[in-house]
Design a protein around this motif. Structure first.
Motif, short mmCIF file in Angstrom:
data_model
loop_
_atom_site.label_atom_id
_atom_site.label_comp_id
_atom_site.label_asym_id
_atom_site.label_seq_id
_atom_site.Cartn_x
_atom_site.Cartn_y
_atom_site.Cartn_z
N VAL A 264 -9.90 -12.90 1.61
CA VAL A 264 -10.35 -12.10 0.47
C VAL A 264 -9.25 -11.94 -0.58
N PHE A 265 -7.99 -11.79 -0.13
CA PHE A 265 -6.88 -11.52 -1.03
C PHE A 265 -5.86 -12.65 -1.04
N GLU A 266 -5.27 -12.86 -2.19
CA GLU A 266 -4.07 -13.69 -2.25
C GLU A 266 -2.97 -12.95 -1.50
N PRO A 267 -2.14 -13.66 -0.71
CA PRO A 267 -1.05 -12.98 -0.01
C PRO A 267 -0.16 -12.17 -0.94
N LEU A 268 0.09 -12.69 -2.14
CA LEU A 268 0.95 -11.98 -3.09
C LEU A 268 0.31 -10.67 -3.54
N ALA A 269 -1.02 -10.65 -3.64
CA ALA A 269 -1.72 -9.43 -4.04
C ALA A 269 -1.57 -8.35 -2.96
N LEU A 270 -1.70 -8.75 -1.69
CA LEU A 270 -1.52 -7.79 -0.60
C LEU A 270 -0.09 -7.27 -0.55
N GLU A 271 0.87 -8.16 -0.78
CA GLU A 271 2.27 -7.73 -0.77
C GLU A 271 2.52 -6.71 -1.87
N PHE A 272 1.97 -6.97 -3.03
CA PHE A 272 2.15 -6.08 -4.17
C PHE A 272 1.59 -4.69 -3.85
N CYS A 273 0.39 -4.65 -3.27
CA CYS A 273 -0.23 -3.37 -2.90
C CYS A 273 0.61 -2.64 -1.86
N ALA A 274 1.03 -3.36 -0.82
CA ALA A 274 1.81 -2.74 0.26
C ALA A 274 3.12 -2.17 -0.25
N ARG A 275 3.80 -2.93 -1.09
CA ARG A 275 5.09 -2.47 -1.64
C ARG A 275 4.91 -1.23 -2.51
N LYS A 276 3.91 -1.27 -3.37
CA LYS A 276 3.70 -0.17 -4.31
C LYS A 276 3.34 1.13 -3.57
N VAL A 277 2.41 1.05 -2.64
CA VAL A 277 1.95 2.25 -1.92
C VAL A 277 3.05 2.78 -1.01
N ALA A 278 3.77 1.87 -0.35
CA ALA A 278 4.86 2.31 0.54
C ALA A 278 5.94 3.02 -0.25
N ALA A 279 6.25 2.52 -1.44
CA ALA A 279 7.29 3.14 -2.27
C ALA A 279 6.85 4.49 -2.82
N ALA A 280 5.54 4.65 -3.04
CA ALA A 280 5.05 5.89 -3.64
C ALA A 280 4.77 6.97 -2.61
N THR A 281 3.92 6.66 -1.61
CA THR A 281 3.49 7.70 -0.67
C THR A 281 3.47 7.26 0.79
N GLY A 282 3.24 5.98 1.03
CA GLY A 282 3.06 5.51 2.40
C GLY A 282 1.72 5.93 2.97
N ASP A 283 0.79 6.28 2.10
CA ASP A 283 -0.54 6.77 2.48
C ASP A 283 -1.48 5.58 2.69
N MET A 284 -1.93 5.36 3.92
CA MET A 284 -2.79 4.22 4.21
C MET A 284 -4.13 4.34 3.53
N ARG A 285 -4.63 5.55 3.40
CA ARG A 285 -5.92 5.75 2.73
C ARG A 285 -5.82 5.33 1.26
N LYS A 286 -4.66 5.59 0.66
CA LYS A 286 -4.44 5.18 -0.72
C LYS A 286 -4.45 3.66 -0.82
N ALA A 287 -3.79 3.00 0.14
CA ALA A 287 -3.73 1.54 0.13
C ALA A 287 -5.12 0.92 0.27
N LEU A 288 -5.94 1.49 1.17
CA LEU A 288 -7.30 0.98 1.34
C LEU A 288 -8.13 1.20 0.09
N GLY A 289 -7.94 2.35 -0.55
CA GLY A 289 -8.65 2.63 -1.79
C GLY A 289 -8.27 1.67 -2.89
N VAL A 290 -6.99 1.33 -2.97
CA VAL A 290 -6.53 0.38 -3.98
C VAL A 290 -7.14 -1.00 -3.73
N CYS A 291 -7.16 -1.41 -2.47
CA CYS A 291 -7.73 -2.73 -2.13
C CYS A 291 -9.22 -2.79 -2.48
N ARG A 292 -9.95 -1.72 -2.18
CA ARG A 292 -11.36 -1.67 -2.56
C ARG A 292 -11.53 -1.72 -4.07
#
Length: 440
Positions: A264-292
């Protein structure tokens, strides 16, 4: 024995295998190795499946990754209580979206499976969400309700008093252990701390059979009530859930997507999401919401285009989704301003960013504003109206105006982050042109 009840399956899940030598391999390994076909986002059934896999309410039916150590500690604690037929209390804390509730529910399943395998009596269980309580003391009524079929109420005693009496008498005490999970305990801590003390003290009664697990979001709240509990000899074991790291966020998303037969995702897109969310909050629900949200960005683009190549969520789609997710309240306020006031903020941004200034005067700001109006062919307002606009922006907290006998000499400083101005107008051609006007 129940089917699929292996403790190692539920309680001690294995992390995704990855080589520690290469962070790129850790991030991309599973997606690349699987070599799955790209999905067809124009297929309604596939689109629904992707959104469901990424929904926060979707509970993975397989093992829970990245929380094996925390789950093991909680499971071993509960197992010891059941084996010894001894009450105990445990406090689980961590920031929102760090897998606390999901992990405890998995532990509860593991405990039931383990008891069945060992031929032991399965503990009763009760889960209470404190935000759903009409009042804080209702929590004792809910606990007491588990015994009402076996024990009769005692006159005018309160539910708490009935529980205390029940657990203080060997004859009236329940024989079976009971796992009590109290979620969103922050609500009790901030509303009625006495209830916190009373509920933890139930585990110290001579014949108590309660295994109490409290779950709260804020880590520092533990320091506000644990000393008192320690003085009452009922200090709980504390298990802290740390914010998810970039690699953990990536692993969890990819683990959820394993149920799909396509990428579904380009690997680079997933990396970008993971890095951004981890740096901001580390909130998994936020990461899932961003992916959706990124999937929905792709879906919207498909409706406006007949391009058959649009078949995967790219870095650009994820960038748009992240921008929406982390947009600040200041950005919303900027977007709600009239166009002329927005142009004034652009003039401020140009002055402070391009010219490396920390302050300017109203007269100099007016010159920068007029330059923008000329380049964009928008009629400029007069000096009096410009001054009034700046006063409005000052009242709203965007800038600070100093005092002077002459308006043009009034000192002007910016009170918001300059990046918020650029962020607010990202993708807007008109304002991007406004922000390209250096005036030094």
């Amino acid at each position: 024995m129940r089917a699929n009840c292996s403790i190692s399956q539920v309680c001690t899940p294995k992390l995704l295998s990855a080589s520690p030598k290469s962070s790129r391999k850790r991030l991309y390994g599973d997606l690349v190795a699987a070599d799955k076909p790209k999905w067809n986002p124009r297929d309604p059934a596939q689109m629904r499946a992707v959104k469901e896999a990424l929904h926060v309410a979707t509970v993975p039916s397989y093992e829970l990754v990245c929380r094996d150590n925390e789950q093991r500690r909680v499971f071993e604690f509960c197992k010891a209580c059941v084996q010894q037929e001894k009450a105990g209390s445990l406090y689980v804390c961590g920031c929102p979206g760090t897998g606390k509730t999901l992990s405890i529910n998995k532990v509860k399943q593991s405990l039931v499976c383990w008891a069945d395998e060992m031929g032991m009596e399965t503990p009763d269980s009760l889960t209470i969400n404190c935000t759903n309580l009409a009042n804080t003391s209702e929590i004792f009524s809910k606990i007491l309700g588990q015994f009402q079929n076996r024990k009769k109420g005692r006159g005018k005693l309160s539910p708490l008093q009935q529980l205390q009496s029940m657990f203080s008498n060997k004859e009236s005490a329940p024989r079976r252990m009971m796992l009590v999970i109290v979620d969103e305990m922050d609500y009790l801590i901030t509303r009625d701390r006495a209830v916190i003390h009373d509920i933890f003290m139930l585990t110290t009664c001579p014949y108590s059979r309660c295994i109490l697990i409290g779950i709260a979001n804020a880590i520092d709240l533990a320091d506000r009530f644990l000393p008192k509990l320690e003085s009452l000899n009922c200090k709980p074991l504390v298990v802290t859930f740390r914010a998810y790291s970039k690699d953990q966020i990536s692993d969890i998303i990819k683990h959820r997507l394993k149920v799909l037969e396509y990428d579904v995702f380009e690997p680079l897109a997933l990396e970008f999401c993971a890095r951004k969310v981890a740096a901001a909050t580390g909130d998994m629900r936020k990461a899932l919401g961003v992916c959706r949200s990124a999937v929905e960005v792709l879906e919207a683009k498909l409706q406006d285009s007949s391009d058959q190549e649009l078949g995967i969520v790219t870095f650009d789609h994820m960038d748009i989704a992240l921008s929406k997710a982390f947009k600040s309240a200041v950005v919303d306020s900027i977007l709600c301003l009239p166009q002329q006031q927005q142009m004034v903020l652009c003039a401020l941004a140009n002055t402070f960013q391009h010219c490396k200034k920390k302050a300017t005067t109203l007269g100099e700001l007016n010159k920068s504003y007029i330059e923008i109006c000329r380049s964009t062919q928008v009629p400029a307002v007069g000096m009096l109206e410009f001054s009034n606009m700046c006063m409005i922006l000052s009242d709203q907290g965007f800038m600070k105006l100093g005092q002077s006998k002459e308006d043009k000499l009034r000192r002007v400083t910016l009170k918001i982050d300059i990046s918020d101005i650029g962020f607010a107008f990202k993708g807007n051609r008109f304002f991007q042109k406004c922000l390209e006007q250096p005036r030094c």
